[in-house]
Write a protein that holds these residues in place. Structure first.
Motif, PDB file in Angstrom:
ATOM      1  N   MET A   1       0.839  -1.205   0.000  1.00  0.00           N
ATOM      2  CA  MET A   1       0.000   0.000   0.000  1.00  0.00           C
ATOM      3  C   MET A   1       0.875   1.257   0.000  1.00  0.00           C
ATOM      4  O   MET A   1       0.557   2.250  -0.651  1.00  0.00           O
ATOM      5  N   GLU A   2       1.971   1.195   0.753  1.00  0.00           N
ATOM      6  CA  GLU A   2       2.859   2.365   0.813  1.00  0.00           C
ATOM      7  C   GLU A   2       3.450   2.639  -0.569  1.00  0.00           C
ATOM      8  O   GLU A   2       3.519   3.785  -1.027  1.00  0.00           O
ATOM      9  N   TRP A   3       3.875   1.537  -1.226  1.00  0.00           N
ATOM     10  CA  TRP A   3       4.415   1.667  -2.579  1.00  0.00           C
ATOM     11  C   TRP A   3       3.343   2.238  -3.515  1.00  0.00           C
ATOM     12  O   TRP A   3       3.611   3.139  -4.316  1.00  0.00           O
ATOM     13  N   LEU A   4       2.117   1.745  -3.380  1.00  0.00           N
ATOM     14  CA  LEU A   4       1.034   2.195  -4.255  1.00  0.00           C
ATOM     15  C   LEU A   4       0.794   3.695  -4.112  1.00  0.00           C
ATOM     16  O   LEU A   4       0.639   4.412  -5.105  1.00  0.00           O
ATOM     17  N   ILE A   5       0.743   4.165  -2.854  1.00  0.00           N
ATOM     18  CA  ILE A   5       0.495   5.599  -2.635  1.00  0.00           C
ATOM     19  C   ILE A   5       1.603   6.435  -3.269  1.00  0.00           C
ATOM     20  O   ILE A   5       1.339   7.426  -3.966  1.00  0.00           O
ATOM     21  N   GLU A   6       2.859   6.035  -3.072  1.00  0.00           N
ATOM     22  CA  GLU A   6       3.965   6.800  -3.670  1.00  0.00           C
ATOM     23  C   GLU A   6       3.797   6.902  -5.184  1.00  0.00           C
ATOM     24  O   GLU A   6       3.876   7.982  -5.771  1.00  0.00           O
ATOM     25  N   LYS A   7       3.534   5.752  -5.821  1.00  0.00           N
ATOM     26  CA  LYS A   7       3.435   5.729  -7.278  1.00  0.00           C
ATOM     27  C   LYS A   7       2.202   6.482  -7.775  1.00  0.00           C
ATOM     28  O   LYS A   7       2.235   7.157  -8.805  1.00  0.00           O
TER      29      LYS A   7
ATOM     30  N   ALA B   1       2.692  10.344   0.938  1.00  0.00           N
ATOM     31  CA  ALA B   1       2.067  11.188  -0.090  1.00  0.00           C
ATOM     32  C   ALA B   1       2.722  12.567  -0.137  1.00  0.00           C
ATOM     33  O   ALA B   1       2.978  13.107  -1.223  1.00  0.00           O
ATOM     34  N   VAL B   2       3.007  13.147   1.035  1.00  0.00           N
ATOM     35  CA  VAL B   2       3.669  14.463   1.071  1.00  0.00           C
ATOM     36  C   VAL B   2       5.028  14.384   0.384  1.00  0.00           C
ATOM     37  O   VAL B   2       5.390  15.218  -0.451  1.00  0.00           O
ATOM     38  N   SER B   3       5.772  13.343   0.720  1.00  0.00           N
ATOM     39  CA  SER B   3       7.109  13.193   0.165  1.00  0.00           C
ATOM     40  C   SER B   3       7.060  13.008  -1.357  1.00  0.00           C
ATOM     41  O   SER B   3       7.848  13.613  -2.097  1.00  0.00           O
ATOM     42  N   ALA B   4       6.116  12.213  -1.834  1.00  0.00           N
ATOM     43  CA  ALA B   4       6.005  11.982  -3.282  1.00  0.00           C
ATOM     44  C   ALA B   4       5.494  13.235  -3.999  1.00  0.00           C
ATOM     45  O   ALA B   4       5.890  13.522  -5.131  1.00  0.00           O
ATOM     46  N   MET B   5       4.632  14.003  -3.319  1.00  0.00           N
ATOM     47  CA  MET B   5       4.157  15.261  -3.916  1.00  0.00           C
ATOM     48  C   MET B   5       5.329  16.216  -4.130  1.00  0.00           C
ATOM     49  O   MET B   5       5.478  16.807  -5.207  1.00  0.00           O
ATOM     50  N   LYS B   6       6.180  16.344  -3.104  1.00  0.00           N
ATOM     51  CA  LYS B   6       7.333  17.240  -3.227  1.00  0.00           C
ATOM     52  C   LYS B   6       8.277  16.739  -4.318  1.00  0.00           C
ATOM     53  O   LYS B   6       8.740  17.496  -5.161  1.00  0.00           O
ATOM     54  N   GLN B   7       8.545  15.421  -4.295  1.00  0.00           N
ATOM     55  CA  GLN B   7       9.504  14.847  -5.242  1.00  0.00           C
ATOM     56  C   GLN B   7       9.030  15.014  -6.687  1.00  0.00           C
ATOM     57  O   GLN B   7       9.835  15.233  -7.579  1.00  0.00           O
ATOM     58  N   SER B   8       7.705  14.879  -6.900  1.00  0.00           N
ATOM     59  CA  SER B   8       7.207  14.956  -8.278  1.00  0.00           C
ATOM     60  C   SER B   8       6.753  16.383  -8.638  1.00  0.00           C
ATOM     61  O   SER B   8       6.090  16.588  -9.657  1.00  0.00           O
ATOM     62  N   LEU B   9       7.114  17.344  -7.774  1.00  0.00           N
ATOM     63  CA  LEU B   9       6.893  18.777  -8.047  1.00  0.00           C
ATOM     64  C   LEU B   9       5.426  19.135  -8.242  1.00  0.00           C
ATOM     65  O   LEU B   9       5.084  19.974  -9.080  1.00  0.00           O
ATOM     66  N   LYS B  10       4.561  18.484  -7.459  1.00  0.00           N
ATOM     67  CA  LYS B  10       3.152  18.868  -7.505  1.00  0.00           C
ATOM     68  C   LYS B  10       2.844  19.822  -6.351  1.00  0.00           C
ATOM     69  O   LYS B  10       3.533  19.802  -5.324  1.00  0.00           O
TER      70      LYS B  10
ATOM     71  N   GLU C   1      -2.478  -4.048  -5.834  1.00  0.00           N
ATOM     72  CA  GLU C   1      -1.822  -2.738  -5.986  1.00  0.00           C
ATOM     73  C   GLU C   1      -1.418  -2.482  -7.432  1.00  0.00           C
ATOM     74  O   GLU C   1      -1.426  -1.333  -7.894  1.00  0.00           O
ATOM     75  N   THR C   2      -1.104  -3.551  -8.172  1.00  0.00           N
ATOM     76  CA  THR C   2      -0.754  -3.377  -9.585  1.00  0.00           C
ATOM     77  C   THR C   2      -2.004  -2.982 -10.374  1.00  0.00           C
ATOM     78  O   THR C   2      -1.951  -2.115 -11.260  1.00  0.00           O
ATOM     79  N   ALA C   3      -3.132  -3.608 -10.044  1.00  0.00           N
ATOM     80  CA  ALA C   3      -4.399  -3.271 -10.701  1.00  0.00           C
ATOM     81  C   ALA C   3      -4.753  -1.806 -10.456  1.00  0.00           C
ATOM     82  O   ALA C   3      -5.178  -1.088 -11.375  1.00  0.00           O
ATOM     83  N   ALA C   4      -4.563  -1.347  -9.218  1.00  0.00           N
ATOM     84  CA  ALA C   4      -4.887   0.050  -8.901  1.00  0.00           C
ATOM     85  C   ALA C   4      -4.011   0.995  -9.721  1.00  0.00           C
ATOM     86  O   ALA C   4      -4.498   1.970 -10.304  1.00  0.00           O
ATOM     87  N   LEU C   5      -2.709   0.697  -9.786  1.00  0.00           N
ATOM     88  CA  LEU C   5      -1.811   1.594 -10.518  1.00  0.00           C
ATOM     89  C   LEU C   5      -2.062   1.524 -12.020  1.00  0.00           C
ATOM     90  O   LEU C   5      -2.005   2.540 -12.718  1.00  0.00           O
ATOM     91  N   TYR C   6      -2.358   0.324 -12.512  1.00  0.00           N
ATOM     92  CA  TYR C   6      -2.619   0.190 -13.964  1.00  0.00           C
ATOM     93  C   TYR C   6      -3.901   0.941 -14.339  1.00  0.00           C
ATOM     94  O   TYR C   6      -3.964   1.587 -15.388  1.00  0.00           O
ATOM     95  N   SER C   7      -4.908   0.877 -13.472  1.00  0.00           N
ATOM     96  CA  SER C   7      -6.151   1.589 -13.803  1.00  0.00           C
ATOM     97  C   SER C   7      -5.919   3.096 -13.786  1.00  0.00           C
ATOM     98  O   SER C   7      -6.430   3.830 -14.645  1.00  0.00           O
ATOM     99  N   LEU C   8      -5.113   3.582 -12.839  1.00  0.00           N
ATOM    100  CA  LEU C   8      -4.795   5.017 -12.803  1.00  0.00           C
ATOM    101  C   LEU C   8      -4.013   5.421 -14.055  1.00  0.00           C
ATOM    102  O   LEU C   8      -4.292   6.457 -14.678  1.00  0.00           O
TER     103      LEU C   8
END
Lengths: 239, 239
Positions: A88-94, A125-134, A221-228
């Motif tokens: 789940m942690e990996w999914l949120i980051e991605k 999520a905060v960390s990934a937001m900063k990293q991906s410049l959102k 988690e792969t299904a969730a990311l693939y659908s996104l």
């Protein structure tokens, strides 16, 4: 470029403790250095460090602007969380990197995980937001019973899809072919043990379309990311 | 359904040690139980356990058939591996689930990782192949200098794309819009420090198209997975 996060910057131009530490102790920034700060609500601030401090760095705001939205519609992904939390942690980051608006962890009949602490997911999520410049922090909801989620969704004008594995209930179409671009979109992903027949009926009765992501078996988690990813690709193709 | 892996089953109908252990010790299967076995070369075998053994279970093959390919073209993903190995391990698992043919770890000027042991990645690929019920094991190449890879690719009839971050060299198009369905496809993803200008020139001179995955900044492994998902979505839409 390094981006900082200060959720209350509009009222209180101070870098919170973790970001102050990173700026002052790790990056060794000092008075007059320029930094870019986001508020997680869609706004970008160009700032100058006015008073460096390891816990409360005072900023001077030079300019601010709303960030153009990367996708001009709402994306809600609802997933029955996996037994292993690292998935789940990996999914949120991605998902944050690729882009979405709202994550709803679903409590289902066959859920392998009945409880979920969302604080750690929010930090990721905060960390990934900063990293991906959102500049916008997506919402991470607490664990929600699927019946409650379906009820809430029935009041929302959105194209709604449910992905599941069982071949029994209805013919399913491929998500990519069913998605309409530029519309608010909700996708439901079931638990490792799949939705129960009752749960599937309830989603279909409530206006969800049953879809498949293809003819390969994907982990939750792969299904969730693939659908996104599918949502974004379909929208990239519509431009 | 649980799927087993026996690469030499055609010549030698025996479950290797790890799969024998799983079948006999964990699942407690015995004489006469049916199992499904793949050879990693595209073939599915329906078998019966003839002689259970914790290290060398003898199988009796009842039926065999080639698995219909999930995608009828070749997908090569070449990635400069990330500093943290767990990100590569995660990428291989997810790529196998979603589906590809060949992974080439690239040695680039700015690579943060100059060496890569592929044995563990191969184990992860086997496990993900079984879990996602595929019969073909993708190839995982050893670390390859980017110049060698570009040279090899110039002899191959394939649509070729290079994803990179720098805006300096040429106008880039969105991968989803440039992909042609049902064609062999190669995608190159650069290191965390991006390709060097020389490397980008060499790929463009060799017939690679420069593309972007969208206007969000993705980590290396996220970019690789998003580009693979894009290939599948574009092909799903073309059917």
């Amino acid at each position: 470029m390094i981006q900082f996060f200060a959720p209350d910057i509009a009222e209180n131009p101070i870098l919170p403790e973790s970001d102050s530490q990173h700026a002052i102790r790790v990056l060794r920034l000092g008075v007059g250095d320029r930094v870019q700060v986001v508020d997680g609500k869609g706004n970008v601030y160009d700032c100058i460090i006015a008073e460096p401090h390891q816990k409360r760095t005072l900023l001077s705001i030079v300019d601010s602007r709303p960030q153009l939205p990367h996708w001009p519609f709402n994306i809600t992904i609802a997933v029955a969380p996996t037994k292993h939390l690292d998935r789940m942690e990996w999914l949120i980051e991605k998902m944050v990197e690729i882009g979405f608006n709202r994550f709803v962890p679903l409590l289902c009949r066959h859920s392998e995980r009945k409880e979920l602490k969302i604080e750690r997911l929010q930090k990721i999520a905060v960390s990934a937001m900063k990293q991906s410049l959102k500049a916008t922090l997506p919402t991470i909801e607490p664990m929600t019973p699927i019946s409650q989620f379906i009820k809430e969704q029935s009041a929302i004008e959105s194209q709604k899809f449910v992905c599941y594995c069982s071949d029994e209930i209805t013919e399913r179409l491929v998500l990519a072919e069913q998605l309409q671009p530029l519309r608010d979109t909700t996708v439901l992903i079931g638990p490792e043990g799949d939705f129960s027949p009752d749960e599937i009926s309830a989603t279909l009765d409530s206006g969800f379309k049953a879809v498949t992501l293809g003819d390969t078996r994907l982990r939750t988690e792969t299904a969730a990311l693939y659908s996104l990813s599918t949502i974004h690709v379909v929208n990239q193709l519509s431009r």
